[in-house]
Design a protein around this motif. Structure first.
Motif, PDB file in Angstrom:
ATOM      1  N   ALA A 108       3.288  -7.437  -4.992  1.00 58.25           N
ATOM      2  CA  ALA A 108       3.378  -6.004  -4.700  1.00 58.25           C
ATOM      3  C   ALA A 108       3.549  -5.216  -5.990  1.00 58.25           C
ATOM      4  O   ALA A 108       4.293  -5.628  -6.884  1.00 58.25           O
ATOM      5  CB  ALA A 108       4.554  -5.726  -3.766  1.00 58.25           C
TER       6      ALA A 108
ATOM      7  N   LEU B  92      -0.626  -3.952  -2.371  1.00 58.27           N
ATOM      8  CA  LEU B  92      -0.156  -5.248  -1.889  1.00 58.27           C
ATOM      9  C   LEU B  92      -1.306  -6.238  -1.968  1.00 58.27           C
ATOM     10  O   LEU B  92      -2.414  -5.943  -1.515  1.00 58.27           O
ATOM     11  CB  LEU B  92       0.312  -5.150  -0.435  1.00 58.27           C
ATOM     12  CG  LEU B  92       1.687  -4.539  -0.173  1.00 58.27           C
ATOM     13  CD1 LEU B  92       1.875  -4.327   1.319  1.00 58.27           C
ATOM     14  CD2 LEU B  92       2.796  -5.438  -0.712  1.00 58.27           C
TER      15      LEU B  92
ATOM     16  N   ARG C 178       0.491  -3.882   4.919  1.00 59.40           N
ATOM     17  CA  ARG C 178       1.937  -4.074   4.964  1.00 59.40           C
ATOM     18  C   ARG C 178       2.324  -4.912   6.181  1.00 59.40           C
ATOM     19  O   ARG C 178       3.236  -5.748   6.117  1.00 59.40           O
ATOM     20  CB  ARG C 178       2.646  -2.716   5.011  1.00 59.40           C
ATOM     21  CG  ARG C 178       4.174  -2.794   5.073  1.00 59.40           C
ATOM     22  CD  ARG C 178       4.710  -3.570   3.859  1.00 59.40           C
ATOM     23  NE  ARG C 178       6.115  -3.862   3.975  1.00 59.40           N
ATOM     24  CZ  ARG C 178       7.082  -3.148   3.378  1.00 59.40           C
ATOM     25  NH1 ARG C 178       6.762  -2.083   2.663  1.00 59.40           N
ATOM     26  NH2 ARG C 178       8.333  -3.495   3.477  1.00 59.40           N
TER      27      ARG C 178
END
Length: 260
Positions: free
Chosen positions: A50, A35, A102
């Motif tokens: 991503a 990410l 995340r």
């Protein structure tokens, strides 16, 4: 993800489908290898990127472009890893990309979902594709209050940046935060009235003009809250980077507090 005015009718459709015995499809599991996220530019734009696995030899790249809401979202077809790396390098050539958590990505998507839906708009279907690719079934609108984020950052400041003399030094040196070298060029006021004031000022008046513009009723001072929010969210982004000997995000958080 739909505006409030649509939800009753959508609920009725879902109810009728279930009553007819139609079963809901399950979400794909999704997955993430990496990410990344760009800085926020002066227009408030930010790119979330991503990389997700498809099989041993191919990957899929997903991008979400935000600017006071979800502007664009898409997921590519499966591509060989070298091709994906080349695409990422092309994006990185336009500005710094940080590897982010995340939790950070989910937080930013929730914020921009809230902004989009708050305007009565709907995020594009591409966001659903991204959610399926990387496992975003839990994304829900949740706006970020930049004052709350600032309090969070201030609570995380190192001990060496809590004394008045250390704070004064950080503010005095705030024009030279190396981590912002490739970011701050996009931070400017694009305002026709401001441009006219600068052009029409005499050479002597220009020496005093910055101080006037920074006053609360000045063209820049009037935008104090917007600039503070930009600094706060940038500091939050910087905190995702490697924890160096001295965290630059902390300096920017101190600046944001002073701006407010």
């Amino acid at each position: 993800w739909r505006p409030e005015r649509e939800r009753a009718e959508i609920d009725a459709i879902i109810h009728n489908a279930r009553a007819a015995g139609v079963s809901c499809a399950s979400w794909p599991k999704g997955g993430i290898d990496e990410l990344m996220c760009s800085a926020i530019d002066g227009a408030g734009a930010q790119l979330l990127l991503a990389i997700s696995p498809v099989d041993r030899k191919t990957k899929r790249m997903s991008t979400i472009f935000t600017r006071s809401g979800i502007d664009e979202a898409m997921t590519s077809q499966p591509q060989p890893l070298p091709a994906v790396k080349e695409l990422v390098a092309g994006v990185a050539a336009h500005g710094p990309l940080l590897n982010v958590s995340r939790a950070f990505v989910d937080r930013m998507i929730g914020h921009h979902l809230a902004l989009t839906i708050g305007r009565g708009e709907v995020p594009m279907a591409g966001l659903l594709q991204v959610a399926e690719a990387i496992g975003g079934a839990d994304w829900q609108p949740a706006g970020i209050d930049h004052r709350d984020v600032l309090n969070e950052l201030i609570a995380d400041l190192p001990d060496d940046l809590r004394e008045p003399e250390d704070i004064a030094f950080a503010l005095a040196d705030s024009g030279d935060i190396p981590e912002l070298d490739d970011v701050e060029d996009s931070w400017f006021e694009d305002n026709a009235e401001l441009e006219e004031k600068v052009k029409s000022a005499s050479r002597r008046a220009r020496e005093k003009l910055p101080a006037k513009l920074l006053q609360n009723d000045g063209a820049i001072g009037a935008q104090r809250a917007r600039w503070a929010e930009l600094f706060v969210l940038t500091a939050l982004w910087m905190r995702e980077g490697l924890r160096d000997e001295w965290p630059a995000w902390a300096d920017l958080a101190v600046v944001a507090r002073a701006v407010l």
